[in-house]
Write a protein that holds these residues in place. Structure first.
Motif, PDB file in Angstrom:
ATOM      1  N   TYR A   1      13.808 -42.398  59.249  1.00  0.00           N
ATOM      2  CA  TYR A   1      14.505 -41.129  59.019  1.00  0.00           C
ATOM      3  C   TYR A   1      15.540 -41.326  57.913  1.00  0.00           C
ATOM      4  O   TYR A   1      16.363 -42.239  57.991  1.00  0.00           O
ATOM      5  CB  TYR A   1      15.185 -40.678  60.313  1.00  0.00           C
ATOM      6  CG  TYR A   1      15.932 -39.379  60.188  1.00  0.00           C
ATOM      7  CD1 TYR A   1      15.252 -38.168  60.124  1.00  0.00           C
ATOM      8  CD2 TYR A   1      17.323 -39.364  60.128  1.00  0.00           C
ATOM      9  CE1 TYR A   1      15.937 -36.980  60.005  1.00  0.00           C
ATOM     10  CE2 TYR A   1      18.007 -38.165  60.020  1.00  0.00           C
ATOM     11  CZ  TYR A   1      17.318 -36.981  59.954  1.00  0.00           C
ATOM     12  OH  TYR A   1      17.995 -35.799  59.824  1.00  0.00           O
ATOM     13  N   PRO A   2      15.508 -40.481  56.878  1.00  0.00           N
ATOM     14  CA  PRO A   2      16.517 -40.591  55.828  1.00  0.00           C
ATOM     15  C   PRO A   2      17.812 -39.898  56.260  1.00  0.00           C
ATOM     16  O   PRO A   2      17.843 -38.683  56.447  1.00  0.00           O
ATOM     17  CB  PRO A   2      15.869 -39.882  54.638  1.00  0.00           C
ATOM     18  CG  PRO A   2      14.946 -38.886  55.265  1.00  0.00           C
ATOM     19  CD  PRO A   2      14.482 -39.500  56.562  1.00  0.00           C
ATOM     20  N   PHE A   3      18.869 -40.668  56.425  1.00  0.00           N
ATOM     21  CA  PHE A   3      20.160 -40.115  56.850  1.00  0.00           C
ATOM     22  C   PHE A   3      21.060 -39.976  55.623  1.00  0.00           C
ATOM     23  O   PHE A   3      21.301 -40.933  54.895  1.00  0.00           O
ATOM     24  CB  PHE A   3      20.821 -41.030  57.877  1.00  0.00           C
ATOM     25  CG  PHE A   3      22.173 -40.552  58.307  1.00  0.00           C
ATOM     26  CD1 PHE A   3      22.285 -39.530  59.230  1.00  0.00           C
ATOM     27  CD2 PHE A   3      23.318 -41.106  57.775  1.00  0.00           C
ATOM     28  CE1 PHE A   3      23.527 -39.074  59.622  1.00  0.00           C
ATOM     29  CE2 PHE A   3      24.564 -40.661  58.162  1.00  0.00           C
ATOM     30  CZ  PHE A   3      24.664 -39.642  59.083  1.00  0.00           C
ATOM     31  N   THR A   4      21.556 -38.772  55.396  1.00  0.00           N
ATOM     32  CA  THR A   4      22.423 -38.491  54.265  1.00  0.00           C
ATOM     33  C   THR A   4      23.862 -38.406  54.739  1.00  0.00           C
ATOM     34  O   THR A   4      24.162 -37.700  55.691  1.00  0.00           O
ATOM     35  CB  THR A   4      22.012 -37.165  53.593  1.00  0.00           C
ATOM     36  OG1 THR A   4      20.643 -37.246  53.217  1.00  0.00           O
ATOM     37  CG2 THR A   4      22.850 -36.892  52.369  1.00  0.00           C
ATOM     38  N   TYR A   5      24.730 -39.139  54.058  1.00  0.00           N
ATOM     39  CA  TYR A   5      26.150 -39.125  54.410  1.00  0.00           C
ATOM     40  C   TYR A   5      26.973 -38.638  53.217  1.00  0.00           C
ATOM     41  O   TYR A   5      26.530 -38.707  52.070  1.00  0.00           O
ATOM     42  CB  TYR A   5      26.631 -40.505  54.851  1.00  0.00           C
ATOM     43  CG  TYR A   5      26.538 -41.566  53.793  1.00  0.00           C
ATOM     44  CD1 TYR A   5      27.591 -41.782  52.907  1.00  0.00           C
ATOM     45  CD2 TYR A   5      25.413 -42.359  53.671  1.00  0.00           C
ATOM     46  CE1 TYR A   5      27.512 -42.751  51.928  1.00  0.00           C
ATOM     47  CE2 TYR A   5      25.333 -43.325  52.706  1.00  0.00           C
ATOM     48  CZ  TYR A   5      26.381 -43.521  51.834  1.00  0.00           C
ATOM     49  OH  TYR A   5      26.291 -44.479  50.865  1.00  0.00           O
TER      50      TYR A   5
ATOM     51  N   ALA B   1      10.656 -35.584  70.380  1.00  0.00           N
ATOM     52  CA  ALA B   1      11.618 -36.281  71.232  1.00  0.00           C
ATOM     53  C   ALA B   1      12.954 -36.521  70.543  1.00  0.00           C
ATOM     54  O   ALA B   1      13.869 -37.050  71.152  1.00  0.00           O
ATOM     55  CB  ALA B   1      11.034 -37.605  71.703  1.00  0.00           C
ATOM     56  N   ALA B   2      13.070 -36.139  69.290  1.00  0.00           N
ATOM     57  CA  ALA B   2      14.331 -36.290  68.555  1.00  0.00           C
ATOM     58  C   ALA B   2      14.815 -34.912  68.101  1.00  0.00           C
ATOM     59  O   ALA B   2      14.787 -34.595  66.910  1.00  0.00           O
ATOM     60  CB  ALA B   2      14.141 -37.211  67.364  1.00  0.00           C
ATOM     61  N   PRO B   3      15.285 -34.083  69.025  1.00  0.00           N
ATOM     62  CA  PRO B   3      15.653 -32.712  68.651  1.00  0.00           C
ATOM     63  C   PRO B   3      16.903 -32.616  67.780  1.00  0.00           C
ATOM     64  O   PRO B   3      17.106 -31.610  67.105  1.00  0.00           O
ATOM     65  CB  PRO B   3      15.882 -32.031  70.003  1.00  0.00           C
ATOM     66  CG  PRO B   3      16.279 -33.134  70.908  1.00  0.00           C
ATOM     67  CD  PRO B   3      15.512 -34.336  70.433  1.00  0.00           C
ATOM     68  N   THR B   4      17.736 -33.652  67.747  1.00  0.00           N
ATOM     69  CA  THR B   4      18.949 -33.593  66.936  1.00  0.00           C
ATOM     70  C   THR B   4      18.688 -33.928  65.471  1.00  0.00           C
ATOM     71  O   THR B   4      19.573 -33.758  64.639  1.00  0.00           O
ATOM     72  CB  THR B   4      20.019 -34.564  67.479  1.00  0.00           C
ATOM     73  OG1 THR B   4      19.491 -35.882  67.473  1.00  0.00           O
ATOM     74  CG2 THR B   4      20.422 -34.176  68.890  1.00  0.00           C
ATOM     75  N   LEU B   5      17.479 -34.405  65.153  1.00  0.00           N
ATOM     76  CA  LEU B   5      17.119 -34.750  63.785  1.00  0.00           C
ATOM     77  C   LEU B   5      16.207 -33.690  63.200  1.00  0.00           C
ATOM     78  O   LEU B   5      15.571 -32.933  63.926  1.00  0.00           O
ATOM     79  CB  LEU B   5      16.414 -36.108  63.757  1.00  0.00           C
ATOM     80  CG  LEU B   5      17.157 -37.281  64.395  1.00  0.00           C
ATOM     81  CD1 LEU B   5      16.287 -38.522  64.349  1.00  0.00           C
ATOM     82  CD2 LEU B   5      18.474 -37.511  63.708  1.00  0.00           C
ATOM     83  N   LYS B   6      16.114 -33.646  61.880  1.00  0.00           N
ATOM     84  CA  LYS B   6      15.179 -32.738  61.222  1.00  0.00           C
ATOM     85  C   LYS B   6      13.777 -33.321  61.397  1.00  0.00           C
ATOM     86  O   LYS B   6      13.436 -34.337  60.792  1.00  0.00           O
ATOM     87  CB  LYS B   6      15.511 -32.604  59.743  1.00  0.00           C
ATOM     88  CG  LYS B   6      16.838 -31.964  59.471  1.00  0.00           C
ATOM     89  CD  LYS B   6      17.117 -31.939  57.988  1.00  0.00           C
ATOM     90  CE  LYS B   6      18.505 -31.422  57.726  1.00  0.00           C
ATOM     91  NZ  LYS B   6      18.866 -31.574  56.306  1.00  0.00           N
ATOM     92  N   THR B   7      12.978 -32.673  62.228  1.00  0.00           N
ATOM     93  CA  THR B   7      11.680 -33.249  62.594  1.00  0.00           C
ATOM     94  C   THR B   7      10.742 -33.405  61.403  1.00  0.00           C
ATOM     95  O   THR B   7       9.923 -34.318  61.386  1.00  0.00           O
ATOM     96  CB  THR B   7      11.000 -32.405  63.686  1.00  0.00           C
ATOM     97  OG1 THR B   7      10.872 -31.062  63.232  1.00  0.00           O
ATOM     98  CG2 THR B   7      11.802 -32.439  64.965  1.00  0.00           C
ATOM     99  N   GLN B   8      10.859 -32.552  60.397  1.00  0.00           N
ATOM    100  CA  GLN B   8       9.959 -32.665  59.247  1.00  0.00           C
ATOM    101  C   GLN B   8      10.288 -33.883  58.387  1.00  0.00           C
ATOM    102  O   GLN B   8       9.456 -34.329  57.601  1.00  0.00           O
ATOM    103  CB  GLN B   8       9.988 -31.386  58.396  1.00  0.00           C
ATOM    104  CG  GLN B   8      11.294 -31.142  57.674  1.00  0.00           C
ATOM    105  CD  GLN B   8      12.308 -30.371  58.491  1.00  0.00           C
ATOM    106  OE1 GLN B   8      12.188 -30.236  59.699  1.00  0.00           O
ATOM    107  NE2 GLN B   8      13.328 -29.863  57.815  1.00  0.00           N
ATOM    108  N   ASP B   9      11.488 -34.464  58.548  1.00  0.00           N
ATOM    109  CA  ASP B   9      11.878 -35.631  57.766  1.00  0.00           C
ATOM    110  C   ASP B   9      11.537 -36.955  58.442  1.00  0.00           C
ATOM    111  O   ASP B   9      11.685 -38.009  57.831  1.00  0.00           O
ATOM    112  CB  ASP B   9      13.384 -35.603  57.489  1.00  0.00           C
ATOM    113  CG  ASP B   9      13.771 -34.488  56.533  1.00  0.00           C
ATOM    114  OD1 ASP B   9      12.884 -33.947  55.848  1.00  0.00           O
ATOM    115  OD2 ASP B   9      14.969 -34.163  56.467  1.00  0.00           O
ATOM    116  N   ILE B  10      11.090 -36.918  59.684  1.00  0.00           N
ATOM    117  CA  ILE B  10      10.775 -38.147  60.411  1.00  0.00           C
ATOM    118  C   ILE B  10       9.367 -38.600  60.023  1.00  0.00           C
ATOM    119  O   ILE B  10       8.396 -37.880  60.219  1.00  0.00           O
ATOM    120  CB  ILE B  10      10.861 -37.936  61.936  1.00  0.00           C
ATOM    121  CG1 ILE B  10      12.262 -37.489  62.342  1.00  0.00           C
ATOM    122  CG2 ILE B  10      10.488 -39.213  62.664  1.00  0.00           C
ATOM    123  CD1 ILE B  10      12.379 -37.101  63.805  1.00  0.00           C
TER     124      ILE B  10
END
Length: 112
Positions: free
Chosen positions: A86-90, A56-65
């Protein structure tokens, strides 16, 4: 020319900060919707809530959720909880790079 050279780094920092904030907010909204869908599936016992949350979160990397759920199967009337992180990298020029963890939780009452 000198004033432009002094102000340009601040403008770049500001613009890229706004862009990264938008990306982080988009990831948070996507993850919120995903845990809501996962909690719905878990409450209805209609499938795998972990897989549904990731899909349900196609904009995120699913393997990182990373997804956790409450006890399965859930008892009628009890809450079904799905939590995801979810680890978000900026990366912001002149400021640096880093990772923040976005965590969301969805709760729905189990159906009968």
């Amino acid at each position: 020319m000198v004033e432009f050279a002094l102000v340009l780094p601040l403008l770049v920092l500001l613009v890229f900060g706004i862009i990264e904030f938008g990306r982080a907010y988009n990831a948070k909204v996507s993850l919120t919707g995903a845990v809501r869908e996962g909690a719905r599936v878990h409450a209805l016992a209609d499938g795998d809530p972990v897989a549904v949350t990731r899909q349900a979160a196609p904009t995120l990397k699913t393997q990182d959720i990373a997804v956790t759920t409450s006890a399965s199967p859930c008892t009628s009337g009890e809450p079904a909880t799905v939590t995801a992180s979810y680890p978000f990298t900026y990366s912001i020029p002149f400021f640096g790079e880093g990772t923040i963890t976005i965590q969301e939780s969805g709760v729905m009452r189990c159906g009968g």
